[in-house]
Design a protein around this motif. Structure first.
Motif, PDB file in Angstrom:
ATOM      1  N   GLU A  46       0.855  -1.182   0.000  1.00 23.26           N
ATOM      2  CA  GLU A  46       0.000   0.000   0.000  1.00 23.26           C
ATOM      3  C   GLU A  46       0.887   1.226   0.000  1.00 23.26           C
ATOM      4  O   GLU A  46       1.826   1.316   0.793  1.00 23.26           O
ATOM      5  CB  GLU A  46      -0.908   0.041   1.226  1.00 23.26           C
ATOM      6  N   ALA A  54      -4.012  10.057  -5.925  1.00 23.06           N
ATOM      7  CA  ALA A  54      -4.771   8.802  -5.929  1.00 23.06           C
ATOM      8  C   ALA A  54      -5.895   8.794  -6.964  1.00 23.06           C
ATOM      9  O   ALA A  54      -6.599   7.797  -7.101  1.00 23.06           O
ATOM     10  CB  ALA A  54      -5.342   8.530  -4.533  1.00 23.06           C
ATOM     11  N   THR A  79      -3.473   4.534  -2.143  1.00 19.34           N
ATOM     12  CA  THR A  79      -4.579   4.914  -1.273  1.00 19.34           C
ATOM     13  C   THR A  79      -4.442   6.376  -0.875  1.00 19.34           C
ATOM     14  O   THR A  79      -3.369   6.796  -0.446  1.00 19.34           O
ATOM     15  CB  THR A  79      -4.572   4.048   0.010  1.00 19.34           C
TER      16      THR A  79
END
Length: 172
Positions: A46, A54, A79
């Motif tokens: 991540e 994003a 993210t």
């Protein structure tokens, strides 16, 4: 001596190589694509990004998509961690304290000292090994210095920009 302009496309290509390097080395020492798949199978990374980064059409997400299309057994997810770098760092610090990631965080170079103090960043030389020198060799030395925190290489330069520049025309 010829001078080459550091274009956005060139910078993005280098950053993509760096993202690929980081993802690959997390999985283990990679000698071939087949070995990479065997070593990295099921690894998820991540990356905590600025909200704008994003967005699906942003170059950062396009780099992530291009990396994921290589199907190396490492899947990267971008993210949104906030609308500004302060929010990104606060969320990253909270998530790290709760032991829920992220693997990587994007932040402005001017926050590198804070990121090191608050997040205890890892020197990329520990992650990238011998391959990092090849990647960093593609940047001009002054660009690498931007991401140097003391003796650590704190990250890979992604982009250098002045989003909006205002000036007083009368003074000029």
């Amino acid at each position: 001596m010829s001078r080459h302009r550091l274009t956005r496309r060139h910078t993005l290509r280098l950053a993509g190589a760096g993202a690929g390097l980081a993802g690959a080395t997390i999985a283990g020492q990679i000698r071939s694509t087949r070995t990479a798949r065997a070593q990295a199978d099921g690894v998820e990374i991540e990356i905590g990004l600025l909200q704008g980064f994003a967005e699906p059409d942003h170059p950062a997400m396009q780099l992530i998509d291009a990396f994921n299309e290589q199907d190396l057994g490492v899947q990267v997810a971008g993210t949104s961690y906030g609308a500004n770098y302060e929010e990104v760092l606060q969320r990253a610090q909270a998530n790290i304290s709760a032991q829920i990631g992220p693997s990587l965080v994007t932040t402005g170079w001017k926050y590198a000292l804070f990121a090191d103090a608050a997040l205890d960043i890892v020197d990329l030389r520990e992650v990238g090994g011998d391959q990092l020198d090849t990647v960093l060799g593609r940047y001009r030395p002054w660009v690498v210095d931007i991401v140097r925190v003391g003796d650590k290489i704190a990250g890979l330069p992604f982009a250098l920009s002045t989003p909006v520049l205002y000036y007083n025309q009368d003074l000029f």
